[in-house]
Design an enzyme around this catalytic site. Sequence first.
Site, PDB file in Angstrom:
ATOM      1  N   CYS A  35     -20.473  76.794 -44.688  1.00 20.51           N
ATOM      2  CA  CYS A  35     -21.698  77.384 -44.158  1.00 20.51           C
ATOM      3  C   CYS A  35     -21.403  77.917 -42.756  1.00 20.51           C
ATOM      4  O   CYS A  35     -20.324  77.695 -42.199  1.00 20.51           O
ATOM      5  CB  CYS A  35     -22.816  76.356 -44.116  1.00 20.51           C
ATOM      6  N   HIS A  72     -17.342  66.959 -41.943  1.00 21.18           N
ATOM      7  CA  HIS A  72     -17.002  65.848 -42.825  1.00 21.18           C
ATOM      8  C   HIS A  72     -16.170  66.319 -44.023  1.00 21.18           C
ATOM      9  O   HIS A  72     -16.645  66.416 -45.152  1.00 21.18           O
ATOM     10  CB  HIS A  72     -18.276  65.136 -43.299  1.00 21.18           C
ATOM     11  N   GLU A 162     -25.195  62.794 -37.765  1.00 16.69           N
ATOM     12  CA  GLU A 162     -26.333  63.648 -37.424  1.00 16.69           C
ATOM     13  C   GLU A 162     -27.568  62.810 -37.107  1.00 16.69           C
ATOM     14  O   GLU A 162     -28.264  63.066 -36.119  1.00 16.69           O
ATOM     15  CB  GLU A 162     -26.634  64.610 -38.566  1.00 16.69           C
ATOM     16  N   SER A 259     -22.600  64.245 -46.330  1.00 16.18           N
ATOM     17  CA  SER A 259     -23.949  64.065 -46.879  1.00 16.18           C
ATOM     18  C   SER A 259     -24.319  65.207 -47.813  1.00 16.18           C
ATOM     19  O   SER A 259     -24.841  64.989 -48.910  1.00 16.18           O
ATOM     20  CB  SER A 259     -24.962  63.970 -45.733  1.00 16.18           C
ATOM     21  N   ASN A 260     -24.044  66.444 -47.410  1.00 16.76           N
ATOM     22  CA  ASN A 260     -24.468  67.555 -48.265  1.00 16.76           C
ATOM     23  C   ASN A 260     -23.692  67.583 -49.573  1.00 16.76           C
ATOM     24  O   ASN A 260     -24.230  67.951 -50.609  1.00 16.76           O
ATOM     25  CB  ASN A 260     -24.366  68.890 -47.512  1.00 16.76           C
ATOM     26  N   SER A 308     -18.698  71.948 -46.176  1.00 19.31           N
ATOM     27  CA  SER A 308     -17.552  71.771 -45.283  1.00 19.31           C
ATOM     28  C   SER A 308     -16.225  71.827 -46.039  1.00 19.31           C
ATOM     29  O   SER A 308     -15.219  71.299 -45.574  1.00 19.31           O
ATOM     30  CB  SER A 308     -17.678  70.434 -44.532  1.00 19.31           C
TER      31      SER A 308
END
Length: 351
Positions: A35, A72, A162, A259-260, A308
């Site tokens: 991203c 990450h 975060e 996390s994503n 990521s």
Amino acid sequence: MTSFTPTHTADTADAETPTHAARRTIVLANPRGFCAGVDRAILTVRRLLEAQATADIPDGLPPVYVRRQIVHNKHVVADLAGQGAVFVNELDDIPDEAARAGIPVVFSAHGVSPAVKQEAQRRGLRIVDATCPLVAKVHREVLRYVRDGYDVIYIGHKGHDEAVGVIGEAPDHVLLIEHAADVDALEPRPGVPLVYLTQTTLSSDETADIIAALTTRFPGIDQPPNSDICYATQNRQHAVKLVAQESDCMVIVGSANSSNSMRLVEVARQALLEHGRAGGAHRVDDAGQLDRAWFDDARTVGVSSGASVPDELVDGVVETLRSWGFDAMRDVQTVEETMHFVPPAAVRALR
């Protein structure tokens, strides 16, 4: 970003493949991978490494320090470490000599608390802040709502970098919850207005359940003007849902502490179940973690990756699947991402 029209590219396969029905197919989700915030953070470290290559650095010091993982993904971190960046858990791990030598210290894309910034200033460290602008927006929202007399209910994962940074903006005024079941145990201060904010990398489906529980218990709770879940997280989740409609199983490339990426696995697994597909969703860091047995009964495998994850890791998964007989491939495109964030000012100033 609320309207998604899937576009399918043409199938690709060897000319001698007899029929479409006989093919074993890879379906790639688009968008996937980096991203804008991740790209900006990685570029920040790379540009600093390039600039420091001609600097007079005292013996025993690296060209660049990075607090925590810049993003990450263990492969990204290993690549940057191989170029000379040194990753530390805390500022205490950085010697005072680094401050005197002006060695840059990069804050990761996940952001940090004011306490970390204050410690860096106290020590005179040369800080370059690579916090994702969308994460920084949530930090500002916390400060604004607390200034206006609110307490904040923050939907996030305890201990995630975060979440730690956001809560650190006003720890006495922020309550963390992770699941809808946590709402009943909340004990906000009487008479204080409430607002909810969210970690940027969560599943939109997951937060919907939590938000529903919050609004049921606290009918007057406020919400931010726009969702805090970032555009890239939402785009990747929408693409995964569409790919799951035509896949027997799915592979999500991403690290376990991302996390994503973990939310993509959850979204993929749920979408597969909703369409009667029992093959499941599997997370891998790279092709080396693939298990051929996962695909014994699969004719179609969906593939995506977290925000990521470098493209070459997905390419490796695709090549392995092709070597196992998945001889056709097509894309499901939901939206074309054009978002771009300018580098931090300290990087723009480099010559």
